[in-house]
Scaffold this motif. Structure first.
Motif, PDB file in Angstrom:
ATOM      1  N   ARG A 162      65.607 -64.968  53.922  1.00 34.74           N
ATOM      2  CA  ARG A 162      66.829 -65.534  53.336  1.00 34.74           C
ATOM      3  C   ARG A 162      67.965 -64.518  53.387  1.00 34.74           C
ATOM      4  O   ARG A 162      69.093 -64.857  53.737  1.00 34.74           O
ATOM      5  N   TYR A 201      63.661 -69.348  59.361  1.00 29.37           N
ATOM      6  CA  TYR A 201      62.200 -69.227  59.360  1.00 29.37           C
ATOM      7  C   TYR A 201      61.834 -67.756  59.447  1.00 29.37           C
ATOM      8  O   TYR A 201      62.581 -66.956  60.013  1.00 29.37           O
ATOM      9  N   HIS A 214      56.852 -69.159  57.507  1.00 29.70           N
ATOM     10  CA  HIS A 214      57.467 -69.763  56.323  1.00 29.70           C
ATOM     11  C   HIS A 214      58.842 -70.320  56.663  1.00 29.70           C
ATOM     12  O   HIS A 214      59.547 -69.764  57.505  1.00 29.70           O
ATOM     13  N   GLN A 215      59.218 -71.384  55.980  1.00 34.47           N
ATOM     14  CA  GLN A 215      60.587 -71.878  56.010  1.00 34.47           C
ATOM     15  C   GLN A 215      61.299 -71.195  54.853  1.00 34.47           C
ATOM     16  O   GLN A 215      60.815 -71.220  53.718  1.00 34.47           O
ATOM     17  N   THR A 216      62.438 -70.554  55.105  1.00 34.13           N
ATOM     18  CA  THR A 216      63.036 -69.719  54.062  1.00 34.13           C
ATOM     19  C   THR A 216      63.768 -70.505  52.986  1.00 34.13           C
ATOM     20  O   THR A 216      63.776 -70.072  51.840  1.00 34.13           O
ATOM     21  N   ASP A 217      64.379 -71.650  53.319  1.00 33.50           N
ATOM     22  CA  ASP A 217      65.137 -72.341  52.280  1.00 33.50           C
ATOM     23  C   ASP A 217      64.243 -72.941  51.210  1.00 33.50           C
ATOM     24  O   ASP A 217      64.605 -72.980  50.041  1.00 33.50           O
ATOM     25  N   THR A 218      63.033 -73.366  51.573  1.00 34.94           N
ATOM     26  CA  THR A 218      62.115 -73.948  50.584  1.00 34.94           C
ATOM     27  C   THR A 218      60.996 -72.996  50.181  1.00 34.94           C
ATOM     28  O   THR A 218      60.337 -73.208  49.176  1.00 34.94           O
ATOM     29  N   GLY A 219      60.765 -71.971  50.999  1.00 37.51           N
ATOM     30  CA  GLY A 219      59.645 -71.066  50.762  1.00 37.51           C
ATOM     31  C   GLY A 219      58.316 -71.638  51.221  1.00 37.51           C
ATOM     32  O   GLY A 219      57.267 -71.031  51.028  1.00 37.51           O
ATOM     33  N   ALA A 220      58.347 -72.814  51.856  1.00 34.61           N
ATOM     34  CA  ALA A 220      57.116 -73.494  52.268  1.00 34.61           C
ATOM     35  C   ALA A 220      56.390 -72.720  53.366  1.00 34.61           C
ATOM     36  O   ALA A 220      57.009 -72.245  54.313  1.00 34.61           O
TER      37      ALA A 220
END
Length: 184
Positions: free
Chosen positions: A93, A99, A119-125
């Motif tokens: 982020r 990502y 990981h996807q950074t905006d959701t943390g998923a």
């Protein structure tokens, strides 16, 4: 023929204003973590980057190198130890990545393991994770790139973030529009 012409006109109109506004998704590939001596982790990290590049070939993405991230971190006054720690998503982020790909190398008995996470950074998923193993650390080199390509395909359903165009407030999946036009 008529549908194809309409599609080209619509997409031409959509793409013109977006070209200047849309930025390619950034994928930060962090250095692998572990206690290996010498430059083994750097070599293995470069192999992860090679896998990400292979998986995203032809996609509108920027794969960030260690040099890109070091310059960005320095310019933003970020602590580089965070990049090397357990805060992968926050690091992504902070440097503007959509990502983040991270991982570690460890030895379990006589076996060397390399674990990779996306990981996807905006959701943390956590989008995908997996591991490869070898009897020697150098043996991991052969398994990392195929693992990363597989994980990217799993995470993104085809190898990387899909190209999207934006009309007003609505995003349109460019690949879906093209597929629909071909079907008609």
């Amino acid at each position: 023929m008529g549908i194809l012409a309409v599609l080209m006109v619509v997409l031409g109109g959509l793409m013109a204003p977006v070209a200047s506004a849309a930025q390619p998704a950034r994928i930060a590939v962090l250095e692998l973590q572990g206690k290996q001596e010498g430059n083994a982790l750097s070599l293995l990290s470069d192999e992860v980057r090679a896998g990400v590049l292979a998986a995203t070939q032809g996609r509108d993405v920027i794969v960030m190198s260690r040099e890109n991230m070091a310059v960005l971190a320095k310019d933003m006054g970020l602590d580089l130890s965070c990049i090397e720690g357990a805060c992968e998503v926050e690091t992504g982020r902070n440097i503007g990545a959509a990502y983040v790909v991270s991982g570690s190398v460890s030895q379990l008995g006589e076996t060397w393991l390399c674990t990779i996470k996306i990981h996807q950074t905006d959701t943390g998923a956590l989008l995908a994770t997996g591991r490869t193993q070898a009897q020697e650390v150098v043996g991991l080199l052969e398994g990392i790139s195929p693992l990363v390509v597989s994980l990217m395909t799993k995470a993104f359903g085809g190898g990387g973030p899909k190209a999207q165009v934006q009309l007003g407030g609505d995003s349109v999946d460019f690949d879906a529009v093209v597929a629909q036009a071909r079907a008609e």
